[in-house]
Design a protein around this motif. Structure first.
Motif, PDB file in Angstrom:
ATOM      1  N   LEU A 196       0.830  -1.203   0.000  1.00 37.57           N
ATOM      2  CA  LEU A 196       0.000   0.000   0.000  1.00 37.57           C
ATOM      3  C   LEU A 196       0.864   1.252   0.000  1.00 37.57           C
ATOM      4  N   ALA A 197       1.933   1.256   0.794  1.00 34.95           N
ATOM      5  CA  ALA A 197       2.806   2.430   0.861  1.00 34.95           C
ATOM      6  C   ALA A 197       3.415   2.743  -0.506  1.00 34.95           C
ATOM      7  N   ARG A 198       3.889   1.728  -1.197  1.00 35.01           N
ATOM      8  CA  ARG A 198       4.487   1.943  -2.513  1.00 35.01           C
ATOM      9  C   ARG A 198       3.461   2.463  -3.507  1.00 35.01           C
ATOM     10  N   LYS A 199       2.255   1.920  -3.457  1.00 33.36           N
ATOM     11  CA  LYS A 199       1.211   2.369  -4.385  1.00 33.36           C
ATOM     12  C   LYS A 199       0.886   3.839  -4.147  1.00 33.36           C
ATOM     13  N   LEU A 200       0.743   4.217  -2.880  1.00 35.81           N
ATOM     14  CA  LEU A 200       0.389   5.601  -2.575  1.00 35.81           C
ATOM     15  C   LEU A 200       1.517   6.567  -2.914  1.00 35.81           C
ATOM     16  N   LEU A 201       2.736   6.206  -2.532  1.00 26.00           N
ATOM     17  CA  LEU A 201       3.860   7.127  -2.708  1.00 26.00           C
ATOM     18  C   LEU A 201       4.331   7.208  -4.156  1.00 26.00           C
ATOM     19  N   PHE A 202       4.441   6.067  -4.814  1.00 26.18           N
ATOM     20  CA  PHE A 202       5.046   6.047  -6.138  1.00 26.18           C
ATOM     21  C   PHE A 202       4.027   6.105  -7.274  1.00 26.18           C
ATOM     22  N   ASP A 203       2.879   5.440  -7.110  1.00 22.89           N
ATOM     23  CA  ASP A 203       1.873   5.429  -8.175  1.00 22.89           C
ATOM     24  C   ASP A 203       0.900   6.602  -8.057  1.00 22.89           C
ATOM     25  N   VAL A 204       0.346   6.808  -6.872  1.00 18.55           N
ATOM     26  CA  VAL A 204      -0.645   7.873  -6.696  1.00 18.55           C
ATOM     27  C   VAL A 204       0.018   9.244  -6.681  1.00 18.55           C
ATOM     28  N   ALA A 205       1.043   9.401  -5.837  1.00 18.87           N
ATOM     29  CA  ALA A 205       1.677  10.717  -5.695  1.00 18.87           C
ATOM     30  C   ALA A 205       2.734  10.991  -6.762  1.00 18.87           C
ATOM     31  N   GLY A 206       3.257   9.939  -7.379  1.00 23.51           N
ATOM     32  CA  GLY A 206       4.293  10.122  -8.394  1.00 23.51           C
ATOM     33  C   GLY A 206       5.665  10.442  -7.832  1.00 23.51           C
ATOM     34  N   TYR A 207       5.866  10.150  -6.547  1.00 23.10           N
ATOM     35  CA  TYR A 207       7.172  10.378  -5.933  1.00 23.10           C
ATOM     36  C   TYR A 207       8.144   9.273  -6.360  1.00 23.10           C
ATOM     37  N   ASN A 208       9.420   9.461  -6.024  1.00 25.71           N
ATOM     38  CA  ASN A 208      10.404   8.394  -6.180  1.00 25.71           C
ATOM     39  C   ASN A 208      11.230   8.309  -4.901  1.00 25.71           C
ATOM     40  N   VAL A 209      12.168   7.396  -4.853  1.00 25.17           N
ATOM     41  CA  VAL A 209      12.899   7.168  -3.605  1.00 25.17           C
ATOM     42  C   VAL A 209      13.775   8.354  -3.214  1.00 25.17           C
ATOM     43  N   GLN A 210      14.067   9.235  -4.164  1.00 27.54           N
ATOM     44  CA  GLN A 210      14.888  10.411  -3.854  1.00 27.54           C
ATOM     45  C   GLN A 210      14.057  11.612  -3.403  1.00 27.54           C
ATOM     46  N   THR A 211      12.741  11.529  -3.506  1.00 28.08           N
ATOM     47  CA  THR A 211      11.870  12.652  -3.131  1.00 28.08           C
ATOM     48  C   THR A 211      12.048  13.003  -1.662  1.00 28.08           C
ATOM     49  N   ARG A 212      12.137  14.289  -1.391  1.00 24.36           N
ATOM     50  CA  ARG A 212      12.199  14.774  -0.015  1.00 24.36           C
ATOM     51  C   ARG A 212      10.878  15.458   0.295  1.00 24.36           C
ATOM     52  N   HIS A 213      10.003  14.743   0.959  1.00 27.90           N
ATOM     53  CA  HIS A 213       8.695  15.272   1.322  1.00 27.90           C
ATOM     54  C   HIS A 213       8.858  16.259   2.476  1.00 27.90           C
ATOM     55  N   PRO A 214       8.167  17.383   2.455  1.00 28.08           N
ATOM     56  CA  PRO A 214       8.333  18.384   3.523  1.00 28.08           C
ATOM     57  C   PRO A 214       7.973  17.860   4.915  1.00 28.08           C
ATOM     58  N   GLY A 215       7.193  16.808   4.983  1.00 31.90           N
ATOM     59  CA  GLY A 215       6.826  16.271   6.287  1.00 31.90           C
ATOM     60  C   GLY A 215       7.798  15.248   6.838  1.00 31.90           C
ATOM     61  N   LEU A 216       8.855  14.947   6.068  1.00 33.04           N
ATOM     62  CA  LEU A 216       9.806  13.912   6.477  1.00 33.04           C
ATOM     63  C   LEU A 216      11.217  14.474   6.555  1.00 33.04           C
ATOM     64  N   ALA A 217      12.000  13.940   7.463  1.00 33.12           N
ATOM     65  CA  ALA A 217      13.355  14.456   7.680  1.00 33.12           C
ATOM     66  C   ALA A 217      14.361  13.934   6.664  1.00 33.12           C
ATOM     67  N   HIS A 218      14.024  12.834   5.981  1.00 40.45           N
ATOM     68  CA  HIS A 218      14.952  12.231   5.029  1.00 40.45           C
ATOM     69  C   HIS A 218      14.213  11.916   3.730  1.00 40.45           C
ATOM     70  N   SER A 219      14.957  11.442   2.735  1.00 43.97           N
ATOM     71  CA  SER A 219      14.325  11.066   1.478  1.00 43.97           C
ATOM     72  C   SER A 219      13.367   9.902   1.717  1.00 43.97           C
ATOM     73  N   LEU A 220      12.411   9.728   0.797  1.00 45.05           N
ATOM     74  CA  LEU A 220      11.450   8.641   0.950  1.00 45.05           C
ATOM     75  C   LEU A 220      12.148   7.277   1.013  1.00 45.05           C
ATOM     76  N   GLY A 221      13.162   7.097   0.180  1.00 45.48           N
ATOM     77  CA  GLY A 221      13.867   5.823   0.191  1.00 45.48           C
ATOM     78  C   GLY A 221      14.510   5.543   1.536  1.00 45.48           C
ATOM     79  N   GLU A 222      15.138   6.557   2.114  1.00 42.21           N
ATOM     80  CA  GLU A 222      15.770   6.376   3.427  1.00 42.21           C
ATOM     81  C   GLU A 222      14.736   6.079   4.503  1.00 42.21           C
TER      82      GLU A 222
END
Length: 347
Positions: A196-222
């Motif tokens: 579910l997390a991968r579907k929401l982050l990568f498919d729905v939101a279009g993020y990738n593992v290097q994306t730095r979301h403002p609500g998170l301290a590190h990249s999505l992959g980290e």
């Protein structure tokens, strides 16, 4: 027509030999004196007699688990050095909640094409976690299966074996209304909810593992590769100090709502205070992306709760005192046992 050998069919025996050469010394560093065979044997041999003399009625406890689609995040990051840690923690936590001391781990790594460097990273992670928790990595299997797995795919599974005194197994017996639900926090998703997390982050939101979301301290992959916490040492410490733990649950696949009822006797339910244990930012990001309600969130994810223990209210102070030796494992009181039908109520 030229001959077709095993390598031409996609299986590289020399690569397998290279992988073994890379990991042999590290794996053997986890062996206890009870391990009788090393890498290369047809089976793992473990001498039980000296160990079992410490028990009146020893019971072996076993479990099998994997890291699921978290491996796909490791592939996207090309970072495999923590995924082995996840396997050790996932399996160890599954048996310590029964009161068992983990003894050995067997691993199974399957892929389309064996890459010795990736195997070495995975195994080194397992070795680090096994050494930290006194578990012998007694062996396993590396399978190269082109055509069964897509290019770049890996699967990682482990079988753990532990031992517990029969009359000291923690099975939920004696849980009664008024008992306290204490929790060790998680470090993140651990190894559940990644589909579910991968579907929401990568498919729905279009993020990738290097994306730095403002609500998170590190990249999505980290954030997604944050290692699964292992609760072996603090839990065994509590049991060794005779803290009357009546029941425990590892919050794994099925989240909070599905795992806690597994240990509840008839006539008992639990009330969990949503804000009692810190809810990590990644869960809020996922909630917003999927517009998910509490029921779906707490059934899919651990929501910041890694492992729960049910203890009498009179034992809470002693539990906290015993855990003072483990400052990196804070414990939170998150709820109570109430009258009900083996379910979880969020309040």
């Amino acid at each position: 027509m030229s001959s077709i050998d095993y390598k031409a069919a996609g299986v590289d025996i020399e690569a397998g030999n290279e992988a073994v050469r890379r990991i042999k010394q590290a794996v053997e560093s986890t062996f206890s004196p009870h391990v009788l065979t090393g890498i290369g044997s047809f089976g793992a041999m473990y001498d039980l007699k000296p160990l079992m003399q410490q028990y009146r009625h020893p019971v072996l406890v076993q479990s099998i688990d994997g890291v699921g689609t978290k491996m796909m995040v490791a592939k996207l990051m090309q970072k495999f050095d923590t995924i082995g840690m996840d396997l050790v923690s996932a399996t160890a936590n599954d048996i310590i909640v029964l009161g068992a001391k983990p003894l050995t781990l067997l691993d199974y790594i399957a892929n389309d094409k064996l890459n010795p460097e990736i195997i070495e990273q995975i195994i080194n992670g397992m070795v680090a976690a096994c050494r930290e928790n006194d578990i012998s990595l007694v062996g396993g299997e590396t399978a190269e299966m082109p055509g069964t797995y897509l290019p770049g795919e890996h699967d990682l599974v482990g079988i753990i074996t532990g031992v517990v005194e029969k009359d000291e197994a923690v099975l939920g017996k004696g849980i009664t209304e008024g008992d306290v639900i204490a929790a060790f926090p998680s470090s993140g998703l651990h190894t559940n909810g990644y589909s579910l997390a991968r579907k929401l982050l990568f498919d729905v939101a279009g993020y990738n593992v290097q994306t730095r979301h403002p609500g998170l301290a590190h990249s999505l992959g980290e954030v997604l590769l944050t290692p699964h916490l292992n609760y072996t040492r603090p839990v065994l410490h509590l049991l060794a100090n005779k803290i009357p733990v009546k029941g425990m649950a590892h919050i794994t696949g099925g989240g909070v709502l599905e795992n806690i009822p597994r240990i509840l006797p008839k006539g008992c339910a639990v009330e969990i205070h949503r804000e009692a244990c810190p809810v990590l930012p990644i869960f809020q990001v996922l909630r917003e992306l999927g517009r998910l309600d509490d029921n779906e969130m707490y059934r899919t994810f651990n929501m910041g709760i890694g492992l729960i223990m049910i203890v009498p209210s009179a034992a809470v102070a002693a539990m906290r005192a015993a855990l003072s030796d483990f400052p990196s494992y804070p414990v939170y009181e998150i709820g109570r046992v109430v009258n009900g039908q083996q379910d979880v109520r969020l309040i």
